[in-house]
Design an enzyme around this catalytic site. Structure first.
Site, PDB file in Angstrom:
ATOM      1  N   ASP A  22       0.830  -1.218   0.000  1.00  0.00           N
ATOM      2  CA  ASP A  22       0.000   0.000   0.000  1.00  0.00           C
ATOM      3  C   ASP A  22       0.863   1.266   0.000  1.00  0.00           C
ATOM      4  OD1 ASP A  22      -2.340   1.394  -0.019  1.00  0.00           O
ATOM      5  OD2 ASP A  22      -2.786   1.129   2.110  1.00  0.00           O
ATOM      6  N   HIS A  39       2.321   3.641  -8.900  1.00  0.00           N
ATOM      7  CA  HIS A  39       2.145   2.221  -9.239  1.00  0.00           C
ATOM      8  C   HIS A  39       3.325   1.729 -10.072  1.00  0.00           C
ATOM      9  CE1 HIS A  39      -1.734   2.464  -7.502  1.00  0.00           C
ATOM     10  NE2 HIS A  39      -2.285   3.169  -8.459  1.00  0.00           N
ATOM     11  N   LEU A 133      10.639 -20.510  -5.391  1.00  0.00           N
ATOM     12  CA  LEU A 133       9.673 -19.663  -4.685  1.00  0.00           C
ATOM     13  C   LEU A 133       8.294 -19.790  -5.323  1.00  0.00           C
ATOM     14  CD1 LEU A 133       9.034 -17.226  -2.723  1.00  0.00           C
ATOM     15  CD2 LEU A 133       9.684 -15.737  -4.623  1.00  0.00           C
TER      16      LEU A 133
HETATM   17  C1  IPE Z   1      -5.461  -2.733  -0.363  1.00  0.00           C
HETATM   18  O1  IPE Z   1      -5.098  -1.400  -0.527  1.00  0.00           O
HETATM   19  C2  IPE Z   1      -5.383  -3.444  -1.668  1.00  0.00           C
HETATM   20  C3  IPE Z   1      -4.068  -3.541  -2.267  1.00  0.00           C
HETATM   21  C4  IPE Z   1      -2.934  -3.180  -1.738  1.00  0.00           C
HETATM   22  C5  IPE Z   1      -4.049  -4.124  -3.567  1.00  0.00           C
HETATM   23  P1  IPE Z   1      -6.183  -0.243  -0.580  1.00  0.00           P
HETATM   24  O2  IPE Z   1      -5.444   1.023  -0.659  1.00  0.00           O
HETATM   25  O3  IPE Z   1      -7.167  -0.515  -1.653  1.00  0.00           O
HETATM   26  O4  IPE Z   1      -6.891  -0.410   0.830  1.00  0.00           O
HETATM   27  P2  IPE Z   1      -7.919   0.535   1.600  1.00  0.00           P
HETATM   28  O5  IPE Z   1      -9.162   0.581   0.785  1.00  0.00           O
HETATM   29  O6  IPE Z   1      -7.289   1.878   1.733  1.00  0.00           O
HETATM   30  O7  IPE Z   1      -8.108  -0.115   2.921  1.00  0.00           O
HETATM   31  C1  IPE Z   2      -1.769   0.182  -3.299  1.00  0.00           C
HETATM   32  O1  IPE Z   2      -1.438   1.537  -3.365  1.00  0.00           O
HETATM   33  C2  IPE Z   2      -1.901  -0.429  -4.665  1.00  0.00           C
HETATM   34  C3  IPE Z   2      -3.273  -0.718  -5.093  1.00  0.00           C
HETATM   35  C4  IPE Z   2      -4.324  -0.658  -4.353  1.00  0.00           C
HETATM   36  C5  IPE Z   2      -3.432  -1.121  -6.460  1.00  0.00           C
HETATM   37  P1  IPE Z   2      -2.566   2.628  -3.386  1.00  0.00           P
HETATM   38  O2  IPE Z   2      -2.935   2.917  -4.806  1.00  0.00           O
HETATM   39  O3  IPE Z   2      -3.699   2.206  -2.525  1.00  0.00           O
HETATM   40  O4  IPE Z   2      -1.837   3.892  -2.753  1.00  0.00           O
HETATM   41  P2  IPE Z   2      -2.463   4.897  -1.702  1.00  0.00           P
HETATM   42  O5  IPE Z   2      -2.945   4.095  -0.537  1.00  0.00           O
HETATM   43  O6  IPE Z   2      -3.575   5.627  -2.388  1.00  0.00           O
HETATM   44  O7  IPE Z   2      -1.327   5.789  -1.347  1.00  0.00           O
HETATM   45 MG    MG Z   3      -4.071   2.422  -0.541  1.00  0.00          MG
END
Ligand code: IPE
Ligand code: IPE
Ligand code: MG
Length: 251
Positions: A22, A39, A133
Site C-alpha cells: 500500500d 504504481h 519460490l
Molecule cells: C489494499 O489497498 C489493496 C491492495 C494493496 C491491492 P487499498 O489502498 O485498496 O486499501 P484501503 O481501501 O485503503 O483499505
Molecule cells: C496500493 O497503493 C496499490 C493498489 C491498491 C493497487 P494505493 O494505490 O492504494 O496507494 P495509496 O494508498 O492511495 O497511497
Molecule cells: Mg491504498
C-alpha cells in the site's frame, strides 16, 4: 545490507509471507506526480521483494496487487494498473524462469481484461514446474468473496451427496479456498502506515504475525524486508500455549 542479511537466522525463516503493498498513490502525490507514477515505481519494489525472498529461501510469497474493492477506483487508474500488469508479466517472465519461481494467482480472474488473463495464463503455464519460490498474485481478490465461493462449492457437494455435513471441517474449508495449495500465512506485512486488513486472506491469517510500517510501498526495498524479518525472528509464536511450553519445545 549484507550485515543485515547475515543477522537473519536460517532456521527461523517464515514459510509464507503475505504483503499488502500500500501507499503507491501517496508516494506519487508527495512528488507532485499522478497516482499511476506510484504504481509504476511500485513494480521495482515487487521485484526487490521477490529477490529478497529468493535469497532467504522463503517458500511462499503472496502479494495483494488488486482487490475486489479496487474496481471502484477511477477508470483511468484501473486501466493503467491492468496494462502495467501485462507489461510487467511480459518483462519479468525471463527472471521468473531464471530464478525458478512459480507464479499463481488468487481471486476472480474472470473479472480481469482478456489481455491480462491471456498473459497470466501464459506465465502460469510456463512457470508451473518451477520449484524455488511460490509467488502468488492476489488479483481482483477479496477474502469475503473467496469465503462466499467456498460456501457455495461445499454446499453443492453436500446437495449432490458428495460430502456429508459432518465431514465439513477446517481442512475441507482450506481445500476449497483459492489458496488451497498454500500453507497458512506466517507473516503479514502492510506498508504505508494503514493498520487494517482490507479484505485480504481473512481465514489464512488467523495466526499470522503482523508487521505495519509507515514506509510507502515504492520505498520498501530489500533492507526494509530484511528488517521486517529480523523483527519476526524476535516474536514468540505461542499458538495458544504458554511461553514456558514453547521454551520447552525449543530446548
Ligand atoms: C489494499 O489497498 C489493496 C491492495 C494493496 C491491492 P487499498 O489502498 O485498496 O486499501 P484501503 O481501501 O485503503 O483499505
Ligand atoms: C496500493 O497503493 C496499490 C493498489 C491498491 C493497487 P494505493 O494505490 O492504494 O496507494 P495509496 O494508498 O492511495 O497511497
Ligand atoms: Mg491504498
Amino acid at each position: 545490507m549484507d550485515i543485515l542479511k547475515a543477522q537473519i537466522l536460517k532456521n527461523k525463516i517464515p514459510q509464507h509471507i503475505a504483503i499488502i503493498m500500500d501507499g503507491n498513490g501517496r508516494w506519487a502525490k508527495l512528488k507532485n506526480k499522478p497516482r499511476v507514477y506510484g504504481h509504476k515505481n511500485g513494480v521495482n519494489s515487487v521485484r526487490e521483494a521477490i529477490e529478497s525472498c529468493g535469497e532467504l529461501g522463503i517458500k511462499y510469497l503472496t502479494l495483494y496487487a488488486f482487490s475486489t474493492e479496487n474496481w471502484n477506483r477511477p477508470k483511468l487508474e484501473v486501466k493503467t494498473l491492468m496494462s502495467l500488469l501485462v507489461s510487467s508479466l511480459k518483462k519479468e517472465l525471463k527472471t521468473l524462469q531464471k530464478n525458478n519461481i512459480k507464479l499463481r494467482t488468487i481471486g476472480n480472474l474472470n473479472d480481469l481484461p482478456k489481455s491480462v488473463q491471456k498473459e497470466l495464463i501464459e506465465v502460469i503455464e510456463k512457470t508451473k514446474n518451477n520449484t524455488a519460490l511460490n509467488l502468488t498474485l492476489a488479483l481482483s481478490y477479496g477474502s469475503r468473496d473467496e469465503i462466499v465461493n467456498v460456501i457455495r462449492n461445499i454446499s453443492k457437494k453436500v446437495v449432490n451427496n458428495d460430502l456429508a455435513i459432518e465431514e465439513i471441517n477446517e481442512n475441507i474449508i482450506n481445500n476449497h479456498l483459492y489458496t488451497f495449495s498454500l500453507p497458512d500465512v506466517d507473516y503479514l506485512i502492510r506498508t504505508s502506515g494503514e493498520k487494517r486488513i482490507s479484505n485480504f486472506l481473512l481465514w489464512q491469517i488467523a495466526y499470522a504475525e503482523m508487521y505495519f510500517t509507515d514506509t510507502l510501498w515504492p520505498d520498501f526495498k530489500k533492507e526494509n524486508l530484511f528488517n521486517a524479518i529480523l523483527e519476526y525472528q524476535n516474536r514468540e509464536r505461542r499458538f495458544g500455549k504458554t511461553s514456558e511450553q514453547i521454551e520447552k519445545i525449543n530446548e
